[in-house]
Design a protein around this motif. Structure first.
Motif, PDB file in Angstrom:
ATOM      1  N   LEU A 167       2.363  -1.947  -7.751  1.00  0.00           N
ATOM      2  CA  LEU A 167       1.762  -1.747  -6.436  1.00  0.00           C
ATOM      3  C   LEU A 167       0.923  -2.964  -6.026  1.00  0.00           C
TER       4      LEU A 167
ATOM      5  N   ARG B   3       2.825   4.999  -3.829  1.00  0.00           N
ATOM      6  CA  ARG B   3       3.252   4.931  -5.231  1.00  0.00           C
ATOM      7  C   ARG B   3       2.499   5.980  -6.026  1.00  0.00           C
TER       8      ARG B   3
ATOM      9  N   CYS C 252       8.904  -2.194  -5.598  1.00  0.00           N
ATOM     10  CA  CYS C 252       7.638  -1.977  -6.311  1.00  0.00           C
ATOM     11  C   CYS C 252       6.904  -0.716  -5.868  1.00  0.00           C
ATOM     12  N   ALA C 253       7.306  -0.128  -4.771  1.00  0.00           N
ATOM     13  CA  ALA C 253       6.658   1.081  -4.255  1.00  0.00           C
ATOM     14  C   ALA C 253       7.718   2.157  -4.075  1.00  0.00           C
ATOM     15  N   GLU C 254       7.291   3.399  -4.050  1.00  0.00           N
ATOM     16  CA  GLU C 254       8.247   4.493  -3.847  1.00  0.00           C
ATOM     17  C   GLU C 254       8.666   4.620  -2.400  1.00  0.00           C
TER      18      GLU C 254
ATOM     19  N   ALA D  31       2.717   0.858 -13.365  1.00  0.00           N
ATOM     20  CA  ALA D  31       3.005   1.337 -12.008  1.00  0.00           C
ATOM     21  C   ALA D  31       2.000   0.761 -11.015  1.00  0.00           C
TER      22      ALA D  31
ATOM     23  N   ARG E 191      -1.477   9.829  -6.482  1.00  0.00           N
ATOM     24  CA  ARG E 191      -0.547   9.259  -5.501  1.00  0.00           C
ATOM     25  C   ARG E 191      -1.381   8.321  -4.644  1.00  0.00           C
TER      26      ARG E 191
END
Length: 146
Positions: A43, A135, A116-118, A39, A85
């Motif tokens: 980012l 993220r 790639c990011a939320e 993850a 986060r």
């Protein structure tokens, strides 16, 4: 581990690599690892793209400029890195270039950042552009080992 990262970079091609190294080391340090988890690696890729866009597009008139990278975390109390986060802001003081209607083989940067990011927010104004990436880190290898 520092809960914040702040890097000032010249808007030149080598800055993208420097942003990847700084962001990757900082994210890995959150969990005490040598390399970031998957993850966090996503980012790092999103940050690289945001920095690259600043370098390529913000200072088109040839004037020297800078790219500012700031990041911080909040922790929800979950196990290890899973509770972090991360918020990253990449800023320039240049001009905005609207994406062309037909980007050809280019113009996929924002889509890549969003993959790639939320959450990706682009704020553009007369004093520059800021891309904010969010993220939540996933379970890192150190968490799975325990």
């Amino acid at each position: 581990m520092s809960a914040e990262l702040h890097v000032e970079l010249p808007a030149e091609p080598g800055a993208a690599a420097r942003s990847r190294r700084a962001t990757g080391r900082w994210l890995a340090s959150l969990c005490g690892l040598e390399a970031p988890c998957d993850a966090a690696a996503d980012l790092v890729l999103a940050v690289n793209e945001a920095v690259s866009n600043c370098i390529e597009h913000a200072y088109r008139d040839g004037a020297p400029g800078t790219v500012t990278l700031r990041a911080h975390t909040t922790h929800s109390g979950g196990p290890g890195c899973a509770g972090f986060r991360v918020t990253v802001q990449v800023s320039d003081h240049g001009g905005w270039r609207a994406p062309p209607t037909d980007p050809g083989h280019r113009g996929r940067g924002l889509a890549m950042m969003r993959a790639c990011a939320e959450d990706v927010v682009v704020d553009r104004g007369p004093s520059g552009t800021t891309v904010t990436l969010h993220r939540t880190l996933g379970r890192c290898p150190a968490d799975r080992a325990s």
